[in-house]
Design a protein around this motif. Structure first.
Motif, PDB file in Angstrom:
ATOM      1  N   PHE A 246       4.628   3.935   1.009  1.00 35.32           N
ATOM      2  CA  PHE A 246       3.448   3.364   1.636  1.00 35.32           C
ATOM      3  C   PHE A 246       3.752   1.947   2.092  1.00 35.32           C
ATOM      4  CE2 PHE A 246       1.601   6.466  -1.352  1.00 35.32           C
ATOM      5  CZ  PHE A 246       0.845   7.214  -0.459  1.00 35.32           C
ATOM      6  N   GLU A 263      -3.394   0.386   3.583  1.00 33.87           N
ATOM      7  CA  GLU A 263      -2.332   1.274   3.099  1.00 33.87           C
ATOM      8  C   GLU A 263      -2.212   2.491   4.019  1.00 33.87           C
ATOM      9  OE1 GLU A 263      -1.504   2.329  -1.239  1.00 33.87           O
ATOM     10  OE2 GLU A 263      -2.432   4.168  -0.483  1.00 33.87           O
ATOM     11  N   ARG A 264      -1.004   2.807   4.399  1.00 40.36           N
ATOM     12  CA  ARG A 264      -0.725   4.014   5.187  1.00 40.36           C
ATOM     13  C   ARG A 264       0.657   4.536   4.813  1.00 40.36           C
ATOM     14  NH1 ARG A 264      -0.336  -0.339   8.459  1.00 40.36           N
ATOM     15  NH2 ARG A 264       1.742  -0.829   9.269  1.00 40.36           N
ATOM     16  N   MET A 265       0.855   5.801   5.068  1.00 39.49           N
ATOM     17  CA  MET A 265       2.152   6.402   4.801  1.00 39.49           C
ATOM     18  C   MET A 265       3.187   5.783   5.734  1.00 39.49           C
ATOM     19  SD  MET A 265       3.410   8.898   2.779  1.00 39.49           S
ATOM     20  CE  MET A 265       2.192  10.184   2.541  1.00 39.49           C
TER      21      MET A 265
END
Length: 325
Positions: A246, A263-265
């Motif tokens: 992340f 938050e993001r992949m």
């Protein structure tokens, strides 16, 4: 939910809120007369309060600001006009600017809070008096009813001893609405060290690993607003699973109390969540609260179905065993 009724009365220019609490009048009064306790519930989730002044005497002033997850701010001021401990206080409640002065175009109101004993604990009746029907309509349109309900839903936690509320209950998930969840975990250790464990890579690597059989392969912390972070994990040996990570940006850092990040992949355009971490210490234990905002219901359910909460519990156990010793 403590709020049991909300009555809007345009004829008498009042907004009245009824709430019931499973605590004696003196305990509820203490929560409303201590700025450190007020900070835990006066703002709705995601908009915690910070009281910068609190003179709890007739003629005294209390000033506070609410800070949203993206840095938005709203400030208010109380002028105490009547105090009858532990059953009643009255204030002139105003929206104020950065200098603490009432803002033009925003209604002021007289607010009375009354506390009376019941068989189960305490009933609070809060009545706000307005100068005009237009002022009442303006405040209602601003979402004060929904915000008050959400804010006061936090008060039950404040009224309990922290360990009685959370000790031994593990990582708990609350679904607040379609796009917001609240996760809480009591950690046996001081807030300063729990904060460091969330923000210093050499400590993060010791505990933020999820289930057994995984290792952290990358850890770049965000130490200031605007910084980006990256955390990556991979399975060890024959452990099933694929490496992932992340990344995101720090929007608020208020050490050692609060940090808000996106938050993001890694390697994707989304979906992006907003993670609002809050730490509160009492008697050597720290309550970790994470408020997560998802873009939609489908994303919320998809992410929760990955076993995220179980992974967080495994990490928190490791935190207590490896870092807070």
């Amino acid at each position: 939910m403590p709020v049991t009724d909300v009555i809007t009365d345009p004829e008498n220019l009042t907004l009245t809120i009824h709430a019931d609490f499973a605590a004696p009048v003196e305990r509820v009064w203490a929560a409303y007369s201590d700025p450190r306790q007020l900070e835990r519930f006066w703002g709705p989730p995601g908009w915690p309060a910070t009281f910068t002044a609190f003179d709890h005497t007739v003629g005294g002033l209390a000033q506070y600001r609410l800070t949203g997850p993206r840095g938005e701010k709203s400030s208010g001021r109380w002028e105490f006009t009547r105090i009858e401990a532990p059953t009643l206080f009255e204030v002139l409640d105003s929206f104020v600017d950065d200098a603490g002065q009432p803002m033009e175009g925003f209604p002021a109101m007289r607010m009375t809070l009354e506390f009376s004993p019941t068989a189960e604990g305490t009933r609070m009746v809060g009545t706000s008096h307005f100068d005009s029907a237009e002022a009442l309509e303006q405040v209602v349109a601003m979402g004060v009813i929904e915000g008050t309900k959400m804010a006061m839903s936090q008060l039950d936690t404040v009224l309990q001893d922290l360990r009685a509320y959370a000790q031994g209950k593990g990582t708990r998930l609350e679904l607040l609405d379609d796009t917001h969840v609240r996760i809480t975990r009591l950690v046996e250790g001081p807030r300063e060290l729990v904060w460091r464990a969330h923000n210093e890579p050499e400590l993060i690597r010791q505990w933020m690993l999820g289930p057994d059989g995984w290792e952290m392969t990358e850890c770049v912390a965000a130490v200031a607003v605007g910084d980006t972070y990256r955390n990556s994990w991979a399975p060890v040996g024959d452990t099933p699973g694929q490496a992932f990570g992340f990344e995101g940006e720090a929007l608020i850092i208020d050490a050692p109390r609060r940090a808000v990040t996106t938050e993001r992949m890694q390697g994707t355009d989304g979906p992006t969540t907003l993670n609002d971490l809050n730490l509160y210490e009492e008697d050597g234990a720290t309550l970790v609260t994470v408020l997560i905002e998802y873009p939609d219901l489908a994303t919320r359910d998809m992410i929760l179905a990955t076993g995220m909460v179980d992974g967080m519990e495994a990490s928190f156990r490791r935190l207590e065993a490896a870092v807070l010793v």
